[in-house]
Design an enzyme around this catalytic site. Sequence first.
Site, PDB file in Angstrom:
ATOM      1  N   ARG A 148      67.891  51.236  -8.850  1.00  0.00           N
ATOM      2  CA  ARG A 148      68.096  49.679  -8.536  1.00  0.00           C
ATOM      3  C   ARG A 148      68.524  49.173  -9.770  1.00  0.00           C
ATOM      4  O   ARG A 148      67.840  48.662 -10.878  1.00  0.00           O
ATOM      5  CB  ARG A 148      66.791  49.365  -8.205  1.00  0.00           C
ATOM      6  CG  ARG A 148      66.971  47.686  -7.538  1.00  0.00           C
ATOM      7  CD  ARG A 148      65.357  47.470  -7.364  1.00  0.00           C
ATOM      8  NE  ARG A 148      65.443  45.811  -6.830  1.00  0.00           N
ATOM      9  CZ  ARG A 148      65.310  44.892  -7.738  1.00  0.00           C
ATOM     10  NH1 ARG A 148      65.382  44.847  -8.695  1.00  0.00           N
ATOM     11  NH2 ARG A 148      65.586  43.621  -7.112  1.00  0.00           N
ATOM     12  N   LYS A 175      65.354  45.820 -17.913  1.00  0.00           N
ATOM     13  CA  LYS A 175      63.939  45.232 -18.089  1.00  0.00           C
ATOM     14  C   LYS A 175      63.544  45.235 -19.587  1.00  0.00           C
ATOM     15  O   LYS A 175      64.240  45.915 -20.288  1.00  0.00           O
ATOM     16  CB  LYS A 175      62.758  46.084 -17.303  1.00  0.00           C
ATOM     17  CG  LYS A 175      62.995  45.699 -15.876  1.00  0.00           C
ATOM     18  CD  LYS A 175      62.131  46.343 -14.858  1.00  0.00           C
ATOM     19  CE  LYS A 175      62.228  45.963 -13.593  1.00  0.00           C
ATOM     20  NZ  LYS A 175      61.529  46.564 -12.431  1.00  0.00           N
TER      21      LYS A 175
HETATM   22  N1  PMM Z   1      62.034  45.303  -9.554  1.00  0.00           N
HETATM   23  C1  PMM Z   1      62.177  43.878  -9.432  1.00  0.00           C
HETATM   24  C2  PMM Z   1      62.262  43.607  -8.062  1.00  0.00           C
HETATM   25  N2  PMM Z   1      62.111  44.259  -7.069  1.00  0.00           N
HETATM   26  N3  PMM Z   1      61.912  46.495  -6.431  1.00  0.00           N
HETATM   27  C3  PMM Z   1      61.600  47.687  -6.564  1.00  0.00           C
HETATM   28  N4  PMM Z   1      61.758  48.692  -5.333  1.00  0.00           N
HETATM   29  N5  PMM Z   1      61.576  48.309  -7.807  1.00  0.00           N
HETATM   30  C4  PMM Z   1      61.736  47.655  -8.680  1.00  0.00           C
HETATM   31  O1  PMM Z   1      61.503  47.908 -10.042  1.00  0.00           O
HETATM   32  C5  PMM Z   1      61.946  46.053  -8.574  1.00  0.00           C
HETATM   33  C6  PMM Z   1      62.154  45.554  -7.246  1.00  0.00           C
HETATM   34  C7  PMM Z   1      62.341  43.190 -10.551  1.00  0.00           C
HETATM   35  O2  PMM Z   1      63.534  42.871 -11.021  1.00  0.00           O
HETATM   36  P1  PMM Z   1      64.686  41.763 -10.791  1.00  0.00           P
HETATM   37  O3  PMM Z   1      64.151  40.601 -11.148  1.00  0.00           O
HETATM   38  O4  PMM Z   1      65.580  42.082 -11.569  1.00  0.00           O
HETATM   39  O5  PMM Z   1      65.060  41.797  -9.542  1.00  0.00           O
END
Ligand code: PMM
Length: 258
Positions: free
Chosen positions: A243, A212
Amino acid sequence: MKSERTLVMGILNVTPDSFADGGRHFDFESAINRAKEMISEGVDIIDVGGESTRPGAERVTEEIERDRVIPVITELAKHGVKISIDTMRADTAEKAVQAGAAIVNDVSGGLSDPAMFATVKKLGVPYILMHWRGESKDMNSRAIYTDVVNDVISEINSQVDAALDAGINKSQIIIDPGLGFAKDAEHNREILRNLKAFTSMGYPVLIGASRKRFLGGDNPDEREAATIELTKTLVPQGIWGVRVHSVKPHVDVIAGAK
Ligand code: PMM
């Protein structure tokens, strides 16, 4: 969902536009190949999402979301890996669980779809309740806090209370402070400096920091090293799961920390 060690949740965005890996795993073939790679690297959970939540992202229709994720989940379920469905929609969550997903990951923490809590109660699966203040297209304008740690905790608590009132079991809930969602870089860092306030809430805590923007660097790939450094600091704090986009380095960090 208790665990003895920090779990690695590998991100599988079946979307053309997610901010860090957009488009890379968009078609069925490459999504399955990437998932197999993650399995061979020791992933604990694969988080399958069909709707980008990057800052500024517009919603996609439920049909598009489902067409992206359900075939991938159906195929992956055959490989016996634990799958979470990253969705704000109750219907998608239900269809994903029917196809083999074992966890619902709702970035809206139940705020987007009024049917979500009742569906999760019916499904009886673990539920990741993330802190959220509204849709990605304009979430940056909502990054205003009096005290970010206290404000986020109290907003999570109110959604946890609503989930419990709807009949979801305490043992189903995992909380997530939602780094980057209606938060600026300093808000994210402040949360990471105060994780004890979250881990002492009585629920497992998931952290999604991978690549991020607040980690620095212009290119998300350059943020990989910072993501791994962060995982090193999260493991001894008893974080339930991370994650992440890359799996192997995090599996290694966690194994080394045991
Ligand atoms: N961040 C993204 C998408 N889904 N779910 C949870 N539980 N926590 C997060 O911080 C989160 C998520 C956005 O990131 P991406 O685009 O790399 O998937």
